[in-house]
Motif scaffolding. Structure first.
Motif, mmCIF file in Angstrom:
data_model
loop_
_atom_site.group_PDB
_atom_site.id
_atom_site.type_symbol
_atom_site.label_atom_id
_atom_site.label_comp_id
_atom_site.label_asym_id
_atom_site.label_seq_id
_atom_site.Cartn_x
_atom_site.Cartn_y
_atom_site.Cartn_z
ATOM 1 N N SER A 134 0.848 -1.200 0.000
ATOM 2 C CA SER A 134 0.000 0.000 0.000
ATOM 3 C C SER A 134 0.881 1.248 0.000
ATOM 4 O O SER A 134 2.009 1.231 0.506
ATOM 5 C CB SER A 134 -0.912 0.006 1.226
ATOM 6 O OG SER A 134 -0.157 0.133 2.412
ATOM 7 N N ILE A 135 0.348 2.319 -0.552
ATOM 8 C CA ILE A 135 1.111 3.569 -0.623
ATOM 9 C C ILE A 135 1.431 4.080 0.785
ATOM 10 O O ILE A 135 2.544 4.524 1.069
ATOM 11 C CB ILE A 135 0.320 4.629 -1.412
ATOM 12 C CG1 ILE A 135 0.146 4.174 -2.864
ATOM 13 C CG2 ILE A 135 1.026 5.981 -1.361
ATOM 14 C CD1 ILE A 135 -0.658 5.119 -3.713
ATOM 15 N N ARG A 136 0.430 3.983 1.661
ATOM 16 C CA ARG A 136 0.646 4.449 3.025
ATOM 17 C C ARG A 136 1.705 3.598 3.729
ATOM 18 O O ARG A 136 2.583 4.128 4.417
ATOM 19 C CB ARG A 136 -0.670 4.383 3.796
ATOM 20 C CG ARG A 136 -0.562 4.891 5.226
ATOM 21 C CD ARG A 136 -1.904 4.844 5.916
ATOM 22 N NE ARG A 136 -1.821 5.303 7.292
ATOM 23 C CZ ARG A 136 -2.841 5.344 8.142
ATOM 24 N NH1 ARG A 136 -4.051 4.930 7.723
ATOM 25 N NH2 ARG A 136 -2.685 5.768 9.368
ATOM 26 N N ILE A 140 4.121 1.799 2.334
ATOM 27 C CA ILE A 140 5.439 2.043 1.745
ATOM 28 C C ILE A 140 6.009 3.371 2.231
ATOM 29 O O ILE A 140 7.195 3.467 2.569
ATOM 30 C CB ILE A 140 5.346 2.018 0.211
ATOM 31 C CG1 ILE A 140 4.997 0.603 -0.274
ATOM 32 C CG2 ILE A 140 6.647 2.495 -0.420
ATOM 33 C CD1 ILE A 140 4.752 0.504 -1.759
ATOM 34 N N GLY A 141 5.158 4.404 2.282
ATOM 35 C CA GLY A 141 5.639 5.714 2.721
ATOM 36 C C GLY A 141 6.074 5.720 4.173
ATOM 37 O O GLY A 141 7.166 6.188 4.504
#
Length: 362
Positions: A156-158, A160-161
């Protein structure tokens, strides 16, 4: 006739070390400074005359350089070496100005232990001084790095960030801590150094990019084989991934040591690393074998934990979640202990063989 009092008795010379600034040729005759003595140390431990001036960051190492701007003294490991044209300059890392070399007079202690004789002590090194407390704090950092890896693997982008940010901050700080272990070992210290400061640029960001550059260079052949094998779907290229990975694993320890000592990712240069390995082949082979054994042991523990808790963070059982975190914290402590031992062994390799390696121009 007036009575004239007798002159006072001559002052008794105090014990100490006179440190003379050996400035550049144009200043050699006029640049001389006697520095105040630090707290008294055991000469057998310090290896210098009582009253000597020591490194700001390594209290048991005699000072080699003086920064005229901040008036702090440093050993060989705590300065920045720059090559400007054909001239080598040694600058203060904080001020950026060129340091004045200092002349020290060493009192030779007994013969130093060899590398193989020093190896057993590496396994009790993390327990010395405040080492246990530092390991407990480091365990939290180490667990955070592992958690960041798990979060990045969610895709997920969250995840990974947030996971990437944790990797950057905690990974950079861990690298600085390991670098301090190598520096203190190279300076002859027998206790785990204090935790680094929390300067985002110097203690986190720059060390993270040094570590990232180190990994990318060491495993560049393996990465290239993987990319080409996937792009061309070639089985022959896929076969080359394993030997390239093994080469990177054998190359990494000496490269890590060089980057830590020279404080520059440019030290990964094969023209520096490969000759260095050939200069100390027996010691380096033993070091790599120990590192490989510890790595395998650590990975086996990771696999056992993954099998024991297949759902990981996705589990809906509170007791299972608590048990998983408890065992992961415990395993992180064991892993950090082994990592500290490995780093100590690398530092001992440099301490015992620094004359052969000659990275600092000695």
């Amino acid at each position: 006739v007036l009575d004239v009092p007798p002159p006072p008795p001559p002052l008794k010379p105090t014990s100490g070390l006179r440190i003379s600034g050996l400035a550049h040729a144009s200043e050699a005759s006029s640049s001389t400074a006697t520095l105040d003595a630090p707290p008294m140390l055991d000469p057998a431990v310090a290896g210098v005359d009582i009253g000597a001036k020591f490194c700001k960051f390594h209290p048991k190492s005699p000072a080699r350089y003086l920064c005229k701007k901040c008036n702090r003294t440093f050993c060989e490991l705590c300065i920045t070496v720059l090559n400007v044209g054909s001239v080598t300059k040694k600058n203060c890392r904080s001020c950026g100005v060129e340091c004045v070399p200092l002349q020290v007079h060493l009192v030779r202690p007994g013969p130093q232990k060899g590398f193989f004789a020093s190896l057993p002590g590496a396994f009790i090194y993390p327990m010395r001084g405040a080492g246990i407390f530092i390991l407990l704090v480091g365990m939290i950092i180490f667990t955070g790095i592992r958690l960041g890896t798990v979060m990045m693997s969610t895709g997920s982008i969250r995840g990974i960030g947030l996971g990437g940010t944790m990797q950057l901050i905690l990974g950079g700080y861990l690298f600085t801590f390991l670098q301090n272990i190598i520096h203190s070992t190279a300076a002859g210290d027998d206790e785990v150094p204090d935790l680094p400061g929390i300067n985002f640029l110097e203690d986190i960001l720059l060390p993270f990019f040094r570590l990232l550059g180190l990994v990318l260079v060491c495993f560049a052949p393996a990465i290239a084989f993987v990319v080409l094998a996937v792009a061309t779907a070639s089985p022959s290229l896929a076969i080359g991934v394993l030997p390239a990975m093994l080469f990177g694993c054998a190359y990494f320890p000496m490269a890590f040591l060089a980057v830590a000592i020279l404080d520059s990712v440019g030290a990964v240069n094969p023209l520096v690393i490969l000759p260095s390995i050939l200069k100390v082949p027996a010691e380096y082979i033993v070091t790599v074998i120990i590192l490989a054994a510890v790595l395998i042991f650590t990975k086996i523990g990771d696999i056992v934990l993954a099998v024991a808790f297949p759902k990981g963070l996705m589990t809906q059982s509170i007791p299972e979640l608590l048990a998983m975190f408890g065992l992961k914290f415990l395993w992180s402590l064991v892993s950090l202990y082994l990592l500290t031992v490995n780093t100590r062994i690398l530092g001992l390799l440099y301490l015992c063989k620094k004359d052969k390696l000659a990275w600092l121009g000695r």
